[in-house]
Write a protein that holds these residues in place. Structure first.
Motif, PDB file in Angstrom:
ATOM      1  N   VAL A 175      62.346 -10.725  77.920  1.00  0.00           N
ATOM      2  CA  VAL A 175      61.833 -10.446  76.583  1.00  0.00           C
ATOM      3  C   VAL A 175      60.859 -11.545  76.184  1.00  0.00           C
ATOM      4  CG1 VAL A 175      63.955 -11.516  75.645  1.00  0.00           C
ATOM      5  CG2 VAL A 175      62.551 -10.119  74.155  1.00  0.00           C
TER       6      VAL A 175
ATOM      7  N   ASN B  73      60.143 -11.255  70.706  1.00  0.00           N
ATOM      8  CA  ASN B  73      60.959 -10.031  70.846  1.00  0.00           C
ATOM      9  C   ASN B  73      60.153  -8.730  70.791  1.00  0.00           C
ATOM     10  OD1 ASN B  73      63.044 -11.846  70.738  1.00  0.00           O
ATOM     11  ND2 ASN B  73      63.595 -11.380  68.632  1.00  0.00           N
TER      12      ASN B  73
ATOM     13  N   ILE C 251      59.648  -6.006  75.917  1.00  0.00           N
ATOM     14  CA  ILE C 251      60.863  -6.134  76.726  1.00  0.00           C
ATOM     15  C   ILE C 251      60.684  -5.327  78.009  1.00  0.00           C
ATOM     16  CG2 ILE C 251      63.344  -5.519  76.818  1.00  0.00           C
ATOM     17  CD1 ILE C 251      63.200  -5.730  73.636  1.00  0.00           C
TER      18      ILE C 251
ATOM     19  N   ARG D  14      68.308  -8.851  72.167  1.00  0.00           N
ATOM     20  CA  ARG D  14      67.134  -9.477  71.541  1.00  0.00           C
ATOM     21  C   ARG D  14      66.208  -8.456  70.870  1.00  0.00           C
ATOM     22  NH1 ARG D  14      65.280 -14.569  73.610  1.00  0.00           N
ATOM     23  NH2 ARG D  14      63.247 -14.056  72.738  1.00  0.00           N
TER      24      ARG D  14
ATOM     25  N   LYS E 141      64.712  -6.222  68.048  1.00  0.00           N
ATOM     26  CA  LYS E 141      64.702  -6.569  66.623  1.00  0.00           C
ATOM     27  C   LYS E 141      65.202  -5.407  65.790  1.00  0.00           C
ATOM     28  CE  LYS E 141      60.612  -9.072  66.187  1.00  0.00           C
ATOM     29  NZ  LYS E 141      59.401  -9.278  65.446  1.00  0.00           N
TER      30      LYS E 141
ATOM     31  N   ARG F  83      70.088  -2.591  70.610  1.00  0.00           N
ATOM     32  CA  ARG F  83      71.111  -3.639  70.477  1.00  0.00           C
ATOM     33  C   ARG F  83      72.502  -3.085  70.755  1.00  0.00           C
ATOM     34  NH1 ARG F  83      69.477  -8.215  67.472  1.00  0.00           N
ATOM     35  NH2 ARG F  83      71.605  -8.489  66.745  1.00  0.00           N
TER      36      ARG F  83
END
Ligand code: DGJ
Length: 722
Positions: free
Chosen positions: A648, A652, A655, A677, A679, A699
């Protein structure tokens, strides 16, 4: 930040997220108080529980037991029965007892150089603590250095010993770093392996014993890497305490860990005592190699990332190319059967496939038609290169690629002009026939005449040759260690002085060719260490180019070393270049570091060539992220034969997530891959599939399903949309 508080005799070191604290107990004994997360709750009290059979100083009674206290730097013979960091033998008295006590502390901006050795470069935030300790009887001064690299949460340790006494001193054990941690509930993570199977991750709980990880091979080796971690039993990639350690050195080493009766874990790294001892005459000084440590409160993944950052910022040399060259190497294509015409065609083929560096491997010099002859004779083979090297390289470059060349300076074949002229230039014990390995012997790099010979022959050989890249190889380990150049009383220094010679030659080559980059290699990744990384931009990860095996090696390497050094080549494993699935898998596996190729592009189909051209283009899209991004391991291939990770960008916004399935999976297991990571509140678009994901979805984890058929790769290149 370094704070020396004279009133309390305490010294506190702070990096971005960690604190290291010590106290000069009674103004004399440097005891260790704390290393961990910076926190107001940190327990920095000095504790020394009483145990029987532990000697003490009469004047301080049981308040300081050298055998129990957590100490900053243990020395041999004065009441500390645990593994020692420093053992000195006074050759005048025959005593190996020392008692170093604290004299003064100083801090300085920047760092202390270690002459002739690689070490971490200072930046504007680097500071160094110097503690002076003395031993009155031998007259030795011991300077302990703590150099802070605050942004990487890394502290390095090294020492200088000065013989201010009257007698000769022999350093019998030398450890650069020693750390006493107040816990026995730790796992040791280390990177053992063997040739072709480097850096296999092993994790074992520590017991109340002494554990030694070492190499006596004169190289850091495929077999035991100097990098280690200590982590809580339940530490994961993302959670728990983890400490990582490494040595900035490429020769024989020792990492030693002892858990004592009091549940203190002592961890030490250095040159050890088996492949090293050193004569220090009155007036002389010795500085140990540098060792580094980092702590993470957020699991082993963060400890790795701290090390990655340290290597990228403070160890690696600047790269002379704006973009890292995509290399085509001749070894697996032709082995020793190379000549000028073939290499020019090969260069043309490289260019057609979108690659931009031809690396001519072994076989171009002397009588080197196989591995039985020629090593040491650094003159081009004029039968193979009748036009000479300068004209040949010019022609290579006319094909539109850069030029790289293989060398193995440290070695000699018995069947060579060099050996016939100077058989005494090899490492060999007196009166004993040296053992062979790959039909070669090791040159005595401690001998200045050997270094001069190498400098002279490379200067002559490469005069007028426009070289952009060196692949510096080293293909055997040191046995029957003895330097015919050194006097008998300095033979314990032979392997260490060998490394000083190697490093000198590296520096010389870098000066001769400031715009060339060096790839280091030792039969693959046999010198995958911070010493070599100081001079080499990349390291040949392993001679194993099978992508399945590479997933394990690359995963293991990531524990201590950043992807930016890890040469990742696509090879023709199992004739993969004509099988799109295999070619794609090899490429996806290789997208874990600087890209290269290892096969004969002259004999592949136009379809395969077109596929490689597309691969190089795709690699260039992610290159910056792959080489400089923050690296997160997601799935451990040793646990389930699938490897997943992501890299990443610092902000951020980009990726690259990779899932690699080595073997068939009839059950088509699914894997939840959490991109911690990503967002929150952002939308990411996968530039490969066009799919979009919210940061929250990423996430929580996206599901990737394994396929019935192995060699399956799924890659997502996610960029923020809003
Ligand atoms: C060992 C290396 O790992 C190979 O890539 C190749 O360079 C050979 N040596 C050449 O002898």
């Amino acid at each position: 930040m370094i704070k020396i508080d004279k009133a309390s005799n305490r010294i506190v070191l702070k990096t971005k997220n960690t604190t290291y604290a010590m106290e000069m107990l009674y103004g004399k004994f440097p005891v260790h108080l704390y290393y961990g997360k910076t926190s107001p709750k940190a327990d920095m009290s000095y504790k020394c529980p009483i145990h029987s059979f532990s000697p003490y100083h009469q004047e301080h009674g049981l308040a300081y037991l050298p055998d129990i206290a957590q100490v900053e730097f243990p020395f041999f013979g004065y009441g500390d029965f645990r593994a020692t960091a420093l053992r000195l033998l006074d050759l005048g008295t025959g005593s190996d007892v020392t008692d170093f006590t604290f004299r003064r502390a100083k801090k300085k901006i920047g760092r202390v150089d270690i002459p002739g050795m690689p070490y971490g470069d200072a930046d504007e935030k680097t500071e160094t603590l110097e503690l002076l300790l003395t031993d009155d009887v031998t007259g030795c001064e011991l300077y302990l250095y703590y150099t802070l690299f605050p942004e990487c949460d890394t502290i390095s340790r090294y020492f200088k010993l000065v013989n201010k006494g009257q007698n000769n001193i022999r350093i019998q054990k030398c450890m650069s770093l020693s750390l006493d941690l107040p816990s026995a509930n730790l796992d040791l993570i280390d990177l053992g392996g063997k040739y072709g199977r480097e850096r296999r991750v092993e994790r074992v709980p520590l017991g109340h014993n002494i554990c030694r990880i070492s190499s006596k091979r004169g190289a850091s080796s495929h077999h035991h890497n100097p990098f280690i971690m200590l982590a809580d039993h339940n530490a994961t990639e993302e959670r728990g305490d983890a400490y990582a350690f490494n040595l900035v050195y490429s020769g024989s080493f020792l990492d030693e860990i002892e858990v004592d009766q009091n549940n203190t874990t002592r961890v030490m790294l250095g040159l050890g005592d088996e492949s090293f001892n050193y004569l220090l005459c009155p007036g002389e000084e010795f500085i140990s190699p540098e060792a580094v440590m980092t702590y993470s409160a957020n699991g082993i993944g963060q400890a790795s990332r701290n090390m990655h950052q340290f290597v990228r910022r403070h160890i690696l040399p600047p790269t002379p190319f704006e973009k890292r060259p995509v290399v085509l190497n001749s070894w697996e294509a032709f082995y020793f059967k190379i000549d000028g015409k073939l290499m020019v065609d090969f260069a043309k083929g490289a260019h057609e496939c979108g690659m931009d560096m031809l690396v001519m491997d072994d076989g171009w010099f002397g009588a080197r038609n196989d591995d039985h002859a020629g090593l040491g004779d650094w003159t081009p083979n004029l039968t193979k290169f009748p036009q000479g090297l300068p004209a040949f390289v010019k022609e290579v470059k006319q094909q539109g690629v850069h030029f790289g060349i293989w060398i193995e300076p440290e070695m000699v074949n018995k069947n060579s002009d060099l050996y016939r002229a100077h058989s005494d230039w090899c490492i060999r014990a007196p009166g004993r026939e040296p053992l062979l390995s790959r039909d070669q012997l090791v040159l005595d790099m401690a001998n200045p005449a050997v270094l001069q010979y190498l400098k002279d022959s490379f200067t002559t050989c490469f005069r007028g040759v426009d070289i952009d890249y060196f692949k510096w190889d080293m293909n055997r380990h040191m046995s029957n260690v003895y330097s015919p150049y050194l006097p008998p009383e300095r033979q314990g220094e032979a392997a260490y002085r060998y490394m000083l010679g190697v490093y000198e030659l590296f520096r010389w080559l870098r000066e001769l060719y400031p715009n060339a980059m060096i790839e280091n290699c030792s039969g693959g990744g046999g010198r995958y260490d911070l010493g070599m990384m100081k001079y080499s931009t990349q390291i040949w990860t392993s001679d194993t180019t099978d992508p399945i095996q590479r997933t394990y090696i690359q995963y293991g390497s990531s524990f201590g070393y950043p992807t930016t050094v890890m040469s990742c080549h696509v090879a023709n494993h199992g004739n993969s270049c004509e099988d799109p699935r295999k070619l794609n898998y090899g490429f996806r596996v290789a997208l874990n570091g600087p890209l290269g190729y290892e096969f004969n592009v002259l004999s592949v189909s136009e379809t395969a060539k077109a596929a490689m051209r597309e691969q190089v283009k795709e690699y260039r899209l992610y290159e910056n992220l792959i080489l400089n991004g923050d690296f997160y391991r997601l799935v451990d291939p040793f646990a389930c034969d699938c490897y997943a990770y992501y890299v990443v960008s610092e902000d951020n916004s980009e990726i690259l997530l990779s899932f690699l399935q080595n073997y068939d999976d009839p059950k088509e297991k699914s894997y939840k891959l959490k991109v911690s990571r990503a967002k929150r509140g952002m939308t990411y678009r996968d530039t490969i599939s066009g799919d979009t994901f919210t940061g929250d979805e990423l996430r929580k984890g996206i599901t990737v399903q394994a396929q019935k058929k192995g060699l399956y790769a799924k890659m997502l290149h996610l960029v923020t949309e809003n």
